[in-house]
Motif scaffolding. Sequence first.
Motif, PDB file in Angstrom:
ATOM      1  N   UNK A 197       0.986  -1.194  -0.034  1.00  0.00           N
ATOM      2  CA  UNK A 197       0.008  -0.040   0.152  1.00  0.00           C
ATOM      3  C   UNK A 197       0.980   1.353  -0.062  1.00  0.00           C
ATOM      4  N   UNK A 198       2.151   1.243  -0.159  1.00  0.00           N
ATOM      5  CA  UNK A 198       2.910   2.399  -0.055  1.00  0.00           C
ATOM      6  C   UNK A 198       2.680   3.465  -1.172  1.00  0.00           C
ATOM      7  N   UNK A 199       2.401   2.889  -2.238  1.00  0.00           N
ATOM      8  CA  UNK A 199       2.171   3.706  -3.467  1.00  0.00           C
ATOM      9  C   UNK A 199       0.633   4.208  -3.366  1.00  0.00           C
ATOM     10  N   UNK A 200      -0.123   3.970  -2.483  1.00  0.00           N
ATOM     11  CA  UNK A 200      -1.561   4.455  -2.411  1.00  0.00           C
ATOM     12  C   UNK A 200      -1.618   5.323  -1.254  1.00  0.00           C
ATOM     13  N   UNK A 201      -0.463   5.520  -0.465  1.00  0.00           N
ATOM     14  CA  UNK A 201      -0.521   6.438   0.788  1.00  0.00           C
ATOM     15  C   UNK A 201      -0.425   5.905   1.872  1.00  0.00           C
ATOM     16  N   UNK A 202      -0.307   4.581   2.120  1.00  0.00           N
ATOM     17  CA  UNK A 202      -0.293   3.817   3.418  1.00  0.00           C
ATOM     18  C   UNK A 202       1.069   4.171   4.100  1.00  0.00           C
ATOM     19  N   UNK A 203       0.967   4.460   5.217  1.00  0.00           N
ATOM     20  CA  UNK A 203       2.258   4.801   6.147  1.00  0.00           C
ATOM     21  C   UNK A 203       2.785   3.472   6.832  1.00  0.00           C
ATOM     22  N   UNK A 204       4.061   3.879   7.070  1.00  0.00           N
ATOM     23  CA  UNK A 204       4.847   2.614   7.742  1.00  0.00           C
ATOM     24  C   UNK A 204       5.312   3.195   9.080  1.00  0.00           C
ATOM     25  N   UNK A 205       4.967   2.815  10.140  1.00  0.00           N
ATOM     26  CA  UNK A 205       5.067   3.167  11.324  1.00  0.00           C
ATOM     27  C   UNK A 205       6.385   2.209  11.960  1.00  0.00           C
ATOM     28  N   UNK A 206       7.392   2.843  12.710  1.00  0.00           N
ATOM     29  CA  UNK A 206       8.424   1.699  13.201  1.00  0.00           C
ATOM     30  C   UNK A 206       9.099   2.314  14.396  1.00  0.00           C
ATOM     31  N   UNK A 207      10.175   1.411  14.887  1.00  0.00           N
ATOM     32  CA  UNK A 207      10.584   2.050  16.041  1.00  0.00           C
ATOM     33  C   UNK A 207      12.144   1.754  15.644  1.00  0.00           C
ATOM     34  N   UNK A 208      12.827   0.913  16.624  1.00  0.00           N
ATOM     35  CA  UNK A 208      14.274   0.511  16.455  1.00  0.00           C
ATOM     36  C   UNK A 208      15.268   1.524  16.518  1.00  0.00           C
ATOM     37  N   UNK A 209      15.202   2.615  15.903  1.00  0.00           N
ATOM     38  CA  UNK A 209      16.354   3.270  15.744  1.00  0.00           C
ATOM     39  C   UNK A 209      16.364   4.408  16.671  1.00  0.00           C
ATOM     40  N   UNK A 210      15.711   4.407  17.700  1.00  0.00           N
ATOM     41  CA  UNK A 210      15.529   5.295  18.935  1.00  0.00           C
ATOM     42  C   UNK A 210      15.586   6.544  18.377  1.00  0.00           C
TER      43      UNK A 210
END
Length: 155
Positions: A96-109
């Motif tokens: 869904x990235x091309x359709x405007x879906x966001x990605x929420x992540x952590x890990x890199x502080x």
Amino acid sequence: MEAVLIENMWKVVQPEDDLWIVGDFAHGPKAKDAGYLEALFGQLPGARKHLVVGNHDLELTQALPWDSVSDIAQVKDGKEGLAHTLCHFPMITWNGARKGSLHLFGHVHDRWKGTRNAVNVGVDQWEFMPVEFRQVERIAKQMPVNKHWGDAERS
């Protein structure tokens, strides 16, 4: 730190809400203490609690009574909304990235806030407050485009 995080969660997360932990629920020696983990889990607000597994989430953490445990999750924002991707680790692209879906992540502080479509939701980015999706969506619009976006996706 745990006490501050729990207190802040109770300020934001409503009793009927879903609480998503995007990895690293516990870290260090305490992450190996079942009693500590159970007590911490018991203080979490929200109707349903979900864990997206991070690199510090050991078997004891994953065995807590979460409503779901997964390496990656797609979560709809409302009944008509897009499915946004939650993963502890930042990714260059997702469904869904091309359709405007966001990605929420952590890990890199505290090192990287993310980009226009992939936002670091780690608590250290948000003054140790949980973040609601609408807030992430507003912030994302102000962030820079990932310089590698064109390498993985075409607009």
